[in-house]
Design an enzyme around this catalytic site. Structure first.
Site, short mmCIF file in Angstrom:
data_model
loop_
_atom_site.label_atom_id
_atom_site.label_comp_id
_atom_site.label_asym_id
_atom_site.label_seq_id
_atom_site.Cartn_x
_atom_site.Cartn_y
_atom_site.Cartn_z
CE1 TYR A 1 16.23 -31.84 23.84
CE2 TYR A 1 14.88 -31.78 25.82
CZ TYR A 1 15.05 -32.12 24.48
OH TYR A 1 14.03 -32.73 23.81
CE LYS B 1 -6.80 -15.69 43.64
NZ LYS B 1 -6.67 -14.25 43.94
#
Ligand SMILES: *Cc1c(COP(=O)(O)O)cnc(C)c1O
Length: 342
Positions: free
Chosen positions: A240, A33
């Site tokens: 940042y 999956k």
């Protein structure tokens, strides 16, 4: 080239499949999956089919359609989410086997595709997917035609957790005496021993080198290119929020990869990258497309650094970010060059 290289070792994948299969005397299915846990469903499932896997599982019918196109007819493809509204044509045309999860799904399947194979997923205590014990009493008769009766363990990565034996007992109570083949174990359940194996084990993460299969061979390596190196002095900051401020002059490399590539922001100031055998700390915040790494201690200015490799596997990186290897694997981004090796 300003993108990272994700190397996927299909030989290690197959070795992990065989190692898990060797733990159980029953059929070993492969769970592929989420695009083969992020590593590429086509490449992964072809390698596993070549290694002898005859039963695959995916999460949704849409994934099943893609997998059928890759594998062709032959291998069985089970769908964990069952037969949901809108799935009928996909289940029929791609010859998928839905694991029916509720009285509504059993009714839908019987009405829409009465002669089409199905499995039943039973809820033995996880309370997530599956027919509940109360409903099963009435549906057991219909379940006799199932090609598989399955359930899923909530705590199999903790071998001594009491929920394991409780779920095992409930699975027995719900299925003993029925002729259909049974499956309870994913990777964790496989490692709990033969009481948990029934007729089929269905590992996922262990195939891809992740815990709880501690003996797994690593399957992925991720190498990231350095695009700039600069000296940052005390009093200056990096990235940042000015989150990193050095005390001494440092050589700071900027790498091309960030949280948009699955290197989640929770790795900020926590991860380590590797220049061969030299550890290099990630400093400051992870940006969308960039990482900043202290390479002062490297013997020479590096051109690339590994974030997944021999010194640091998916679970090590996951631990730095406070998550699990599954999330690191399935988040690996679409921008990397993917190289498959045998
Ligand atoms: C994902 C999944 C698996 C595989 O689990 P791993 O822990 O990755 O081995 C097996 N069964 C079900 C129902 C699943 O959802």
């Amino acid at each position: 080239m300003a993108v990272g290289t994700l190397t996927i070792d299909l030989g290690a994948l197959v070795a992990n499949y065989r190692a898990l299969a060797a733990r159980a005397a029953v059929e070993t299915a492969a769970v592929v999956k989420a695009g083969g846990y992020g590593l590429g469903v086509a490449e992964v499932s072809r390698a596993l089919a070549d290694a002898g896997a005859r039963q695959f599982f995916v999460a949704t019918a849409e994934e099943g359609v893609t997998l059928r196109a890759t594998l062709g007819s032959g291998p069985a493809i089970g769908v964990f989410s069952g037969h949901t509204a809108g799935d009928t044509a996909m289940i029929r045309d791609a010859d998928l086997t839905p694991m029916l999860n509720s009285p509504e799904q059993m009714q839908r399947h019987r009405t829409a595709l009465p002669d089409h194979p199905f499995g039943v997923q039973l809820d033995t205590g996880m309370n997530r997917l599956g027919v509940e014990p109360g409903d099963w009493t009435e549906l057991r008769d219909q379940g006799k035609g199932a090609s598989l009766l399955m359930s899923h363990l909530a705590c199999a990565d903790e071998p001594t957790h009491r929920q394991n034996t409780a779920q095992l007992a409930k699975f027995h109570a719900m299925t003993d005496g029925m002729a259909a083949p049974r499956s309870l174990a994913a990777t964790g359940g496989t490692l709990l021993g033969s009481d948990y194996h029934f007729d089929m084990i269905r590992p996922g993460v262990g195939l891809y080198g992740g815990l709880p299969f501690a003996e797994a061979r690593p399957v992925v390596r991720l190498s990231l290119p350095v695009i700039q190196i600069r000296t940052v002095h005390p009093g200056e900051s990096v990235g940042y929020a000015a989150a990193y401020q050095p005390d001494t002059p440092r050589q700071i490399a900027t790498l091309s990869a960030g949280y948009a590539d699955g290197l989640i922001r929770a790795l900020s100031s926590r991860a380590t990258l590797w220049d061969g055998d030299h550890p290099c700390p990630l400093v400051g915040r992870v940006s969308m497309d960039l990482l900043t790494v202290d390479v002062t201690e490297c013997p020479a200015p590096p051109e690339r650094l590994d974030i997944l490799g021999p010194h640091q596997g998916v679970d090590d990186l996951a631990a730095a970010a406070g998550t699990i290897g599954y999330e690191i694997l399935t988040s690996l981004g679409a921008r990397y060059v993917r190289e498959y090796i045998q």
